[in-house]
Scaffold this motif. Structure first.
Motif, PDB file in Angstrom:
ATOM      1  N   ARG A  18      47.750  31.710  50.607  1.00  0.00           N
ATOM      2  CA  ARG A  18      48.157  32.953  49.952  1.00  0.00           C
ATOM      3  C   ARG A  18      47.020  33.957  50.012  1.00  0.00           C
ATOM      4  O   ARG A  18      45.861  33.591  50.142  1.00  0.00           O
ATOM      5  N   LEU A  20      44.388  36.460  48.531  1.00  0.00           N
ATOM      6  CA  LEU A  20      43.651  36.635  47.285  1.00  0.00           C
ATOM      7  C   LEU A  20      43.803  38.058  46.787  1.00  0.00           C
ATOM      8  O   LEU A  20      44.139  38.978  47.547  1.00  0.00           O
ATOM      9  N   THR A  21      43.523  38.251  45.524  1.00  0.00           N
ATOM     10  CA  THR A  21      43.493  39.600  44.939  1.00  0.00           C
ATOM     11  C   THR A  21      42.123  39.816  44.309  1.00  0.00           C
ATOM     12  O   THR A  21      41.384  38.859  44.023  1.00  0.00           O
ATOM     13  N   ASP A  22      41.787  41.079  44.093  1.00  0.00           N
ATOM     14  CA  ASP A  22      40.508  41.378  43.444  1.00  0.00           C
ATOM     15  C   ASP A  22      40.462  40.789  42.043  1.00  0.00           C
ATOM     16  O   ASP A  22      39.402  40.339  41.585  1.00  0.00           O
ATOM     17  N   LEU A  23      41.601  40.785  41.345  1.00  0.00           N
ATOM     18  CA  LEU A  23      41.646  40.234  39.990  1.00  0.00           C
ATOM     19  C   LEU A  23      41.289  38.743  40.024  1.00  0.00           C
ATOM     20  O   LEU A  23      40.543  38.257  39.164  1.00  0.00           O
ATOM     21  N   GLN A  24      41.804  38.026  41.025  1.00  0.00           N
ATOM     22  CA  GLN A  24      41.488  36.604  41.146  1.00  0.00           C
ATOM     23  C   GLN A  24      40.009  36.382  41.470  1.00  0.00           C
ATOM     24  O   GLN A  24      39.375  35.480  40.930  1.00  0.00           O
ATOM     25  N   LEU A  25      39.487  37.205  42.360  1.00  0.00           N
ATOM     26  CA  LEU A  25      38.072  37.073  42.723  1.00  0.00           C
ATOM     27  C   LEU A  25      37.170  37.310  41.516  1.00  0.00           C
ATOM     28  O   LEU A  25      36.175  36.605  41.310  1.00  0.00           O
ATOM     29  N   GLY A  27      37.824  36.690  38.559  1.00  0.00           N
ATOM     30  CA  GLY A  27      37.995  35.620  37.581  1.00  0.00           C
ATOM     31  C   GLY A  27      37.407  34.286  38.014  1.00  0.00           C
ATOM     32  O   GLY A  27      37.461  33.315  37.251  1.00  0.00           O
ATOM     33  N   LEU A  28      36.842  34.220  39.210  1.00  0.00           N
ATOM     34  CA  LEU A  28      36.286  32.958  39.685  1.00  0.00           C
ATOM     35  C   LEU A  28      35.040  32.592  38.883  1.00  0.00           C
ATOM     36  O   LEU A  28      34.139  33.411  38.700  1.00  0.00           O
ATOM     37  N   VAL A  37      37.850  29.151  47.899  1.00  0.00           N
ATOM     38  CA  VAL A  37      39.202  29.611  47.565  1.00  0.00           C
ATOM     39  C   VAL A  37      39.696  30.419  48.759  1.00  0.00           C
ATOM     40  O   VAL A  37      39.050  31.385  49.168  1.00  0.00           O
ATOM     41  N   ASP A  39      41.770  32.834  51.360  1.00  0.00           N
ATOM     42  CA  ASP A  39      42.526  34.079  51.516  1.00  0.00           C
ATOM     43  C   ASP A  39      43.370  33.896  52.773  1.00  0.00           C
ATOM     44  O   ASP A  39      43.540  32.769  53.250  1.00  0.00           O
TER      45      ASP A  39
END
Length: 465
Positions: A18, A20-25, A27-28, A37, A39
């Motif tokens: 899937r 990745l999104t900036d929000l996910q990055l 939150g790592l 993770v 992308d």
């Protein structure tokens, strides 16, 4: 053209990869071990145990597997419009969108059979090679001042002197030149000018700075000839090693090299013991165990072995006593502090300690070819010079050196005097050497010792009371 096979990240799966999104990055979170993770298109985030996040890409070129770090993730960059590809570089702080742009560029390179990781390294090396001499001086001084450099680190006083010499004598004529532009002829002419204007010592030191800076650049992979290797220090000026006394920074170099000298450990300790006690070479070579009193922490050299024909008391600091304990453990069957190698009934030869010192100097001159040689007797001169510079009472120093006063009456009267002060001074000297060897200042030790010695009650006053 090399065969290129693009790889997915180790954690990627074709069926469930899937984007990745900036929000996910953002939150790592860091874990005990690094993790990945995925992308899309083989891009993945690499999260280090420190919490830093970098965006990477794995691929194969020929039979070689490589990893390219596209850039470190910059959470603040996601709020900006992605910068155009022409201003982006591998390894810089980037947003997720910018990392994907760099990925497309990397894949184009791979399609042409060019490794983007190697191209990045070559560009970095080319940029380093394009640094001016002045920039390389900054890198050299930064490296030599960094505690992480360990054995390569120089004392603050040495760094300050080199920085001062560079600014006064080298910065203006050489600072803006590229490394390839400084030729042996140009350096030789400059050293002659410095010698005429500032003196031979400054000229020799300036040449040494150039030598060391180029060697530092070469160790960093820069292919450039060292102009200072063609300009010998002896062609600039010659210094007689007479009256040689080592500075604190030279002592640090010497003691580190002494520990590496390819000889018996007890001989290395013997050289240290001579430096700690300030005695003459012959006084140590002929020393026997019946002269040492561990209880009173003294070594009494009998009159028959003294140059002045009078017995001499050496007050032993902790470092000297530790060495004697080691020598006693190693040579308990001999009457001598350090017997000869093949006959325990004989002391070491007259040339042995100088040979040990020569081994240490040879090691030093691998990196500092202009380091001036010295002999065992120069350790005694170093002892005297260092304590005088520390402003200990000259009378205590002269008595520690067993120098006989011209006034024989004064010499007899002074036999029992200054014992307490000399003990304090000798302890301080042992601590001074330890601190200098560790690259630390000895000012506090010197100040305390002088303070303690000043509080010792004068013998005349004590008798009067």
């Amino acid at each position: 053209m090399s065969v290129v096979r693009l790889e997915r990240s180790a954690s990627a799966s074709p069926s469930r990869a899937r984007s990745l999104t900036d929000l996910q990055l953002k939150g790592l979170k860091a874990r005990d071990k690094a993790y990945k993770v995925s992308d899309r298109d083989g891009l993945y985030a690499y999260v280090a145990p420190s919490g830093s996040v970098s965006l990477r890409y794995d691929y194969r070129i020929g039979k070689r597997r490589e990893t390219l770090t596209l850039g470190r993730y910059d959470a603040t960059a996601s709020a900006r419009v992605p910068r155009p590809l022409e201003v982006l570089e591998f390894g810089m702080g980037v947003s997720l969108a910018e990392a994907r742009l760099l990925l497309s560029q990397a894949k184009r390179s791979l399609e042409q059979g060019v490794s983007p990781s190697r191209a990045k390294a070559e560009k970095k090396a080319a940029e380093a090679g394009a640094l001016t001499f002045g920039k390389w001086v900054e890198r050299y001084l930064e490296f030599k001042g960094d505690p992480k450099s360990k054995g390569e680190q120089l004392a603050d006083s040495t760094l300050a002197m080199r920085r001062s010499t560079y600014k006064r004598a080298l910065e203006k004529p050489l600072g803006k030149l590229m490394l390839e532009e400084i030729t042996p002829n140009r350096l030789a002419t400059l050293c002659d000018d410095i010698k005429a204007q500032r003196g031979p010592a400054v000229a020799v030191h300036a040449r040494e700075i150039v030598l060391m800076v180029y060697r530092h650049a070469q160790r960093k992979g820069i292919e450039v000839s060292n102009p200072a290797e063609r300009v010998q220090a002896s062609a600039i000026a010659r210094f007689e090693p007479r009256d040689r006394a080592l500075s604190p920074s030279e002592l640090r170099l010497f003691l580190a090299a002494l520990d590496r000298a390819p000889t018996m450990p007890t001989l290395r300790l013997a050289v240290r013991f001579v430096l700690l006690t300030g005695v003459r070479k012959g006084e140590f070579i002929g020393a026997t165990w019946d002269e040492v009193d561990f209880d009173s922490e003294t070594w009494t050299i009998p009159s028959r072995r003294m140059k002045g024909g009078k017995p001499h008391i050496v007050y032993l600091c902790d470092q000297a006593l530790d060495i004697l304990t080691t020598l006693r453990s190693c040579f308990s069957a001999s009457r001598y502090l350090h017997p000869g190698r093949y006959d325990s009934d004989l002391p070491i030869s007259d040339a042995t300690l100088n040979r040990v010192i020569a081994m240490a100097i040879a090691s030093i001159r691998n990196d500092a070819p202009d380091f001036t040689p010295f002999t065992v007797h120069d350790l005694r001169r170093t002892f005297s010079t260092s304590l005088n510079r520390a402003k200990f009472d000259e009378r205590w120093i002269e008595m520690a050196l067993a120098h006989v006063p011209r006034n024989r009456i004064a010499a007899t009267y002074n036999v029992a005097r200054y014992a307490a002060e000399r003990r304090i001074m000798m302890r301080a000297w042992g601590d001074m050497l330890t601190l200098w060897e560790q690259g630390q200042s000895a000012r506090d030790v010197i100040a305390k010792a002088r303070r303690d010695a000043s509080e010792v009650m004068d013998m005349d006053v004590a008798d009067d009371l």
